[in-house]
Design an enzyme around this catalytic site. Structure first.
Site, PDB file in Angstrom:
ATOM      1  N   THR A   7       0.923  -0.973   0.092  1.00  0.00           N
ATOM      2  CA  THR A   7      -0.029  -0.083  -0.140  1.00  0.00           C
ATOM      3  C   THR A   7       0.901   1.184   0.027  1.00  0.00           C
ATOM      4  OG1 THR A   7      -0.378   0.160   2.349  1.00  0.00           O
ATOM      5  CG2 THR A   7      -1.900  -1.142   1.222  1.00  0.00           C
ATOM      6  N   GLY A   8       0.414   2.116  -0.542  1.00  0.00           N
ATOM      7  CA  GLY A   8       1.297   3.523  -0.862  1.00  0.00           C
ATOM      8  C   GLY A   8       2.669   3.136  -1.457  1.00  0.00           C
ATOM      9  N   SER A  10       3.709   4.225  -4.207  1.00  0.00           N
ATOM     10  CA  SER A  10       4.065   4.898  -5.529  1.00  0.00           C
ATOM     11  C   SER A  10       5.265   5.779  -5.366  1.00  0.00           C
ATOM     12  CB  SER A  10       2.849   5.791  -5.672  1.00  0.00           C
ATOM     13  OG  SER A  10       2.320   6.612  -4.607  1.00  0.00           O
ATOM     14  N   GLY A  12       8.402   7.383  -2.222  1.00  0.00           N
ATOM     15  CA  GLY A  12       9.087   7.087  -1.000  1.00  0.00           C
ATOM     16  C   GLY A  12       9.383   5.570  -0.461  1.00  0.00           C
ATOM     17  N   ILE A  13       9.180   5.466   0.690  1.00  0.00           N
ATOM     18  CA  ILE A  13       9.520   4.027   1.365  1.00  0.00           C
ATOM     19  C   ILE A  13       8.669   2.976   0.618  1.00  0.00           C
ATOM     20  CG2 ILE A  13       9.285   2.663   3.346  1.00  0.00           C
ATOM     21  CD1 ILE A  13       9.660   5.117   5.133  1.00  0.00           C
ATOM     22  N   GLY A  14       7.744   3.189   0.219  1.00  0.00           N
ATOM     23  CA  GLY A  14       6.884   2.208  -0.497  1.00  0.00           C
ATOM     24  C   GLY A  14       7.373   1.852  -1.867  1.00  0.00           C
ATOM     25  N   SER A 130       6.556   3.468  13.165  1.00  0.00           N
ATOM     26  CA  SER A 130       7.379   4.396  13.349  1.00  0.00           C
ATOM     27  C   SER A 130       8.113   4.338  14.555  1.00  0.00           C
ATOM     28  CB  SER A 130       6.897   5.933  12.850  1.00  0.00           C
ATOM     29  OG  SER A 130       7.442   6.785  13.237  1.00  0.00           O
ATOM     30  N   TYR A 143      -0.113  11.511  15.346  1.00  0.00           N
ATOM     31  CA  TYR A 143       0.710  10.456  14.164  1.00  0.00           C
ATOM     32  C   TYR A 143       1.394   9.326  15.140  1.00  0.00           C
ATOM     33  CZ  TYR A 143       4.568   8.718  11.091  1.00  0.00           C
ATOM     34  OH  TYR A 143       5.039   8.201  10.296  1.00  0.00           O
TER      35      TYR A 143
HETATM   36  P1  NAP Z   1       5.365   9.437   1.651  1.00  0.00           P
HETATM   37  O1  NAP Z   1       6.794   9.811   0.807  1.00  0.00           O
HETATM   38  O2  NAP Z   1       4.763  10.801   2.161  1.00  0.00           O
HETATM   39  O3  NAP Z   1       4.510   8.503   1.162  1.00  0.00           O
HETATM   40  C1  NAP Z   1       3.272   8.176   1.414  1.00  0.00           C
HETATM   41  C2  NAP Z   1       2.612   7.137   0.737  1.00  0.00           C
HETATM   42  O4  NAP Z   1       1.312   6.730   1.417  1.00  0.00           O
HETATM   43  C3  NAP Z   1       2.240   7.616  -0.666  1.00  0.00           C
HETATM   44  O5  NAP Z   1       2.632   6.318  -1.384  1.00  0.00           O
HETATM   45  C4  NAP Z   1       0.745   7.749  -0.786  1.00  0.00           C
HETATM   46  O6  NAP Z   1       0.134   7.451  -1.773  1.00  0.00           O
HETATM   47  C5  NAP Z   1       0.291   6.625   0.316  1.00  0.00           C
HETATM   48  N1  NAP Z   1      -0.912   7.187   0.785  1.00  0.00           N
HETATM   49  C6  NAP Z   1      -1.146   8.062   1.581  1.00  0.00           C
HETATM   50  N2  NAP Z   1      -2.611   8.200   1.708  1.00  0.00           N
HETATM   51  C7  NAP Z   1      -3.066   6.720   1.224  1.00  0.00           C
HETATM   52  C8  NAP Z   1      -4.613   6.390   0.973  1.00  0.00           C
HETATM   53  N3  NAP Z   1      -5.536   6.956   1.615  1.00  0.00           N
HETATM   54  N4  NAP Z   1      -4.271   5.289   0.374  1.00  0.00           N
HETATM   55  C9  NAP Z   1      -3.169   4.660  -0.361  1.00  0.00           C
HETATM   56  N5  NAP Z   1      -2.214   5.032  -0.019  1.00  0.00           N
HETATM   57  C10 NAP Z   1      -2.008   6.342   0.541  1.00  0.00           C
HETATM   58  O7  NAP Z   1       5.862   8.773   2.935  1.00  0.00           O
HETATM   59  P2  NAP Z   1       7.238   7.641   3.358  1.00  0.00           P
HETATM   60  O8  NAP Z   1       8.088   8.460   4.141  1.00  0.00           O
HETATM   61  O9  NAP Z   1       7.359   6.987   2.269  1.00  0.00           O
HETATM   62  O10 NAP Z   1       6.240   6.725   4.571  1.00  0.00           O
HETATM   63  C11 NAP Z   1       5.609   5.764   4.254  1.00  0.00           C
HETATM   64  C12 NAP Z   1       5.275   4.943   5.450  1.00  0.00           C
HETATM   65  O11 NAP Z   1       6.477   5.116   6.670  1.00  0.00           O
HETATM   66  C13 NAP Z   1       4.139   5.614   6.115  1.00  0.00           C
HETATM   67  O12 NAP Z   1       3.416   4.778   6.984  1.00  0.00           O
HETATM   68  C14 NAP Z   1       4.925   6.598   7.270  1.00  0.00           C
HETATM   69  O13 NAP Z   1       4.318   6.866   8.197  1.00  0.00           O
HETATM   70  C15 NAP Z   1       6.053   5.604   7.763  1.00  0.00           C
HETATM   71  N6  NAP Z   1       7.190   6.381   8.335  1.00  0.00           N
HETATM   72  C16 NAP Z   1       7.913   7.100   7.537  1.00  0.00           C
HETATM   73  C17 NAP Z   1       9.206   7.778   8.278  1.00  0.00           C
HETATM   74  C18 NAP Z   1       9.823   8.816   7.563  1.00  0.00           C
HETATM   75  O14 NAP Z   1      10.861   9.299   8.296  1.00  0.00           O
HETATM   76  N7  NAP Z   1       9.648   9.115   6.426  1.00  0.00           N
HETATM   77  C19 NAP Z   1       9.487   7.245   9.363  1.00  0.00           C
HETATM   78  C20 NAP Z   1       8.657   6.427  10.265  1.00  0.00           C
HETATM   79  C21 NAP Z   1       7.725   5.801   9.386  1.00  0.00           C
HETATM   80  P3  NAP Z   1      -0.292   8.583  -3.027  1.00  0.00           P
HETATM   81  O15 NAP Z   1       0.608   9.637  -3.080  1.00  0.00           O
HETATM   82  O16 NAP Z   1      -0.654   7.636  -4.135  1.00  0.00           O
HETATM   83  O17 NAP Z   1      -1.563   9.040  -2.309  1.00  0.00           O
END
Ligand code: NAP
Length: 234
Positions: A7-8, A10, A12-14, A130, A143
């Site tokens: 999920t997600g 597209s 970043g981490i996903g 997280s 969060y």
């Molecule tokens: P990001 O770059 O903001 O990407 C967020 C992703 O979530 C995007 O692919 C977005 O897809 C998807 N998303 C958001 N709402 C959605 C929905 N309603 N349905 C389906 N997809 C949805 O964030 P990231 O840093 O890669 O974070 C990924 C995960 O890691 C998150 O759960 C975040 O809380 C966790 N995390 C991140 C960090 C960090 O420092 N970056 C640290 C700890 C945990 P669309 O753009 O297509 O909507």
């Protein structure tokens, strides 16, 4: 060939998780919500992948996605949104959205994939929590709470689903260099790095490596685990 749903997936981490599973020979379902262009481009760059739009917070969209892909071997609950600001200043709409995506999104999809995993007596669910879910963050209270709930969910479901041959684990990334942290100033980033023993921010690939490990046979005796991937930050 095993199928993974990210999920997600597209950005970043996903995105790094999708690339790692594709390289490891999985068929990858890249779920996205808003980032269609990125998801389609990623899909084209991977072998054996498909991009599928669904808002994880909407049960009907999740159900349609699992009707299209009923046989998921590995589910990675990665989709998430952040919410920054003082706890008492947040507005109802943003608060509801945060829990609907971060918590209910994870619960919705997990509930929907479980019946087929239980029938097969095998499956893996990996939840992205997280470091803030482990230790709490000022100005990210909702969060942090949503991510702490993911840890509790992981531990409880691991107990319930273990006898059905399903493993459930959780990864807690530290500060990872993605769009989610784009609001940090250079000074804020430097001060965070000063508190990270490995002296750098994490990369999406750091997280993807741990997710791929937890999905594979080398982790076959690991369930209910909460794996910190944070450079020693916490
Ligand atoms: P990001 O770059 O903001 O990407 C967020 C992703 O979530 C995007 O692919 C977005 O897809 C998807 N998303 C958001 N709402 C959605 C929905 N309603 N349905 C389906 N997809 C949805 O964030 P990231 O840093 O890669 O974070 C990924 C995960 O890691 C998150 O759960 C975040 O809380 C966790 N995390 C991140 C960090 C960090 O420092 N970056 C640290 C700890 C945990 P669309 O753009 O297509 O909507």
């Amino acid at each position: 060939m095993k199928t993974v749903l990210v999920t997600g997936g597209s950005r970043g981490i996903g995105k790094a998780i999708c690339e790692s599973f594709s390289a490891a020979g999985y068929f990858v379902v890249i779920n996205y919500n808003k980032s269609e262009k990125e998801a389609v481009a990623l899909c084209k760059s991977l072998k054996n992948a498909v991009a599928y739009k669904a808002d994880v917070s909407k049960k009907d969209e999740v159900a349609a996605m699992l009707t299209a892909f009923p046989d998921i071997d590995v589910l990675v609950n990665n989709a998430g949104v952040s919410l920054f600001g003082v706890f008492h200043g947040a507005n109802d709409e943003d608060i509801r959205r945060l829990y609907e995506v971060n918590l209910f999104g994870t619960l919705n999809i997990s509930r929907a994939v479980l019946p087929s995993m239980i029938r097969k007596k095998s499956g893996v669910i990996i939840n992205i929590s997280s470091v803030w879910g482990e230790c709490g963050a000022s100005c990210e209270v909702d969060y942090s709470a949503s991510k702490a709930a993911i840890i509790g969910f992981t531990r409880a479901l691991a107990k319930e689903a273990g006898p059905s041959g399903i493993r459930v684990n959780c990864v807690c990334p530290g500060v990872i260099n993605t769009d989610m942290n784009a609001r940090l100033s250079i000074e804020e980033t430097e001060s965070l790095v000063e508190n990270i023993p490995l002296e750098r921010l994490g990369t999406p690939q750091d997280v993807a490596n741990s997710v791929l490990f937890l999905a594979g046979d080398r982790a076959e005796y690991i369930t209910g685990a909460v794996l910190s991937v944070n450079g020693g930050f916490y």
